[in-house]
Design a protein around this motif. Structure first.
Motif: not given
Length: 428
Positions: A234-245
C-alpha cells in the motif's frame, strides 16, 4: 540559596510543548550503565565492532583524500541522489518498489519521526501506537503534544481486532486518528514480529478508517528472509522509515523516509528548516560502503552474531529466572520483553538491580500512560554471550529477592502504591 540554584529561571519562558520534553528511561541510565562493573542489558547499541573497521577506515580515508571537496561540502535537503538509489535497492529486499525521488535522507530514522510528526500533528491530535512502543517515538509525539492511544500486541504483533475496536471507539467519540505508528518486525521493545496475515488485516482496517501508517523498520534485515514490508502492498497509505544504524553503524546517523510524492515535498521543506541538509560526509561514506563493500555478507554476519546473543539470553532466562516470569522469544532484532510476577514493580526494582551490577530498562518508558510496571526490556545486542548470561544471573537474583520481600511483607518490596498493578501488554 541552594534551592534557588536548582530552580529553572526560564520556566515561564518555555513554550507549552517543552513540558512534554523529559528524559527517557534509557537516557537516564546512560551514566550508570557505562561503568565497567555493570552488565548492561539496557541500551540497544549495535555491535559495530563486528564491522571490518580497518577496511572501513581505509575506505573513508580514501574517500576524503580523493573527493574531500565534495564530501565535506553542503548537500541537498533531500539527500544525495545516488545514495537514494542505493536505498531503493536495500528496500527491494523487503518487496518495496520505489523511486529515489520519493526518498528523503534523514539524520537517522529518529529525525524522520520528528519530521513526520511535525508536518502531520497539531496539539491534541491522536496517534495510535503499539503497547508497548518505541520510547524515542513516544518522546517525539509528546514534544508535539499529540494524544497517544495505545493498541495492545501479543506474540503475533499488533492485534487487528484491538485496532478495529480502538478506531471504532475513537470514531464514536468524534476523534480523528492522524496515523498508526508501528515497528512491525522484531519490535522495539517487545521483540515480536507482526505476522503476514495480520499485516494484510491492518492495512485493510486502516484503509476502512482512512488512517495513515508509519512503518518503522530498522531491524527488518537482521534475521532470515526479510518479511514483506507493508509499504510494498500500500504505497499511498504507508510511510516507510529505514535506517543504516543497525545494518552499518549507528554513529553515521543516516536514515530515510519513503513517502507518497506530495508528503515527500513537505518532508523536504521540513528537513531543510531543521538541518539545512543531512551530513554529506556521512551520506557519501554510506554510499561508498554500499558501492564497494560486501554489505549483504556483513548483514549476514550481524545476523549470526545477534542470533548467538539472543540464544544466550533466552537460554539464561529459561534456566535462571524464577517462576512467574514470562518473556517474548524474538526471531531476530535486539530485544526481549520480560514480565515480572504479580506484585513486582520493575521501576522500583531498578536501583536494586544497579546495586547488584545489572541494568535493564523499566517497562514504563515504553508507554505514554504510565503502564508497564511489571515489564522490562532486556537488550542482547551489545554484551558478549558470557556477559549476557552473567547479567541474567544477577537479574534473577534480584527478582528472587523481590519475590521474597513481596511474600514476606505483602508486596512492600517493590509493589505499586495501594497494591494496584498497572496494566501490562498482552505479551507472553
Amino acid at each position: 540559596m541552594e534551592q534557588h540554584a536548582r530552580t529553572d529561571a526560564y520556566t515561564d519562558r518555555y513554550a507549552a510543548r517543552a513540558a512534554g520534553m523529559v528524559p527517557s528511561e534509557i537516557r537516564a541510565l546512560f551514566a550508570v550503565v557505562s561503568r565497567p562493573e555493570i552488565v548492561s542489558l539496557a541500551g540497544g547499541a549495535p555491535y559495530v565492532s563486528a564491522l571490518p573497521l580497518d577496511i572501513v577506515g581505509d575506505m573513508i580515508g580514501d574517500l576524503v583524500a580523493g573527493r574531500g571537496a565534495e564530501v565535506l561540502q553542503y548537500g541537498s535537503a533531500q539527500g544525495d541522489a545516488e545514495l537514494r538509489e542505493r536505498i531503493c535497492e536495500v528496500m527491494a529486499l523487503e518487496g518495496i518498489r520505489a523511486s529515489a525521488e520519493d526518498v528523503v535522507v534523514t539524520v537517522g530514522a529518529q529525525q524522520a519521526l520528528d519530521l513526520i510528526t511535525k508536518i502531520f500533528i497539531d496539539p491534541g491530535d491522536v496517534i495510535l501506537a503499539e503497547a508497548p512502543s518505541y520510547v524515542g517515538a513516544l518522546g517525539t509525539f509528546a514534544s508535539y503534544q499529540a494524544d497517544v492511544v495505545h493498541v495492545p500486541l501479543d506474540e503475533g504483533g499488533l492485534i487487528p481486532a484491538a485496532l478495529r475496536e480502538t478506531l471504532d471507539r475513537l470514531a464514536r467519540e468524534g476523534r480523528r486518528v492522524k496515523f498508526l505508528y508501528t515497528v512491525p518486525t522484531f519490535q522495539n521493545p517487545a521483540g515480536v514480529t507482526l505476522t503476514a496475515a495480520r499485516r494484510s488485516q491492518i492495512l485493510e482496517i486502516c484503509a476502512e478508517h482512512d488512517v495513515l501508517i508509519i512503518e518503522d523498520n530498522p531491524y527488518g534485515l537482521l534475521d532470515g528472509d526479510p518479511m514483506r514490508a507493508m509499504r510494498a502492498d500500500d504505497p499511498e497509505r504507508v510511510i516507510y522509515l529505514g535506517s543504516f544504524s543497525k545494518t552499518i553503524a549507528s554513529g553515521l546517523r543516516v536514515g530515510w523516509v519513503l513517502a507518497p510524492h506530495a508528503v515527500r515535498a513537505k518532508l523536504v521543506l521540513a528537513a531543510e528548516s531543521a538541518t539545512l541538509c543531512p551530513s554529506n560526509f556521512s551520506q557519501l561514506a554510506v554510499r561508498e560502503y554500499l558501492n564497494t563493500q560486501p554489505w549483504r555478507e556483513q548483514i549476514k554476519n550481524f545476523r549470526e552474531l545477534y542470533r548467538e546473543r539472543r540464544d544466550a539470553m533466552l537460554d539464561a532466562l529459561e534456566t535462571q529466572m524464577p517462576g512467574g516470569c514470562t518473556w517474548t522469544r524474538p526471531a531476530g532484532g535486539f530485544f526481549v520483553w520480560l514480565t515480572l510476577p504479580e506484585g513486582l514493580d520493575s521501576k522500583a526494582m531498578a536501583p536494586r538491580a544497579i546495586a547488584e551490577r545489572v541494568a535493564y530498562v523499566p517497562g514504563t518508558g515504553f508507554y505514554a500512560d504510565g503502564s508497564g510496571r511489571r515489564q522490562m526490556r532486556l537488550s542482547y545486542c551489545f554484551p558478549e554471550p558470557h556477559r549476557i548470561r552473567e547479567g541474567v544471573r544477577r537479574l534473577a537474583g534480584v527478582v528472587e529477592q523481590e519475590i521474597r520481600l513481596r511474600d514476606t511483607f505483602g508486596g512492600a518490596g517493590s509493589s505499586i502504591p495501594n497494591g494496584v498493578e498497572a496494566p501490562g501488554p498482552h505479551v507472553v
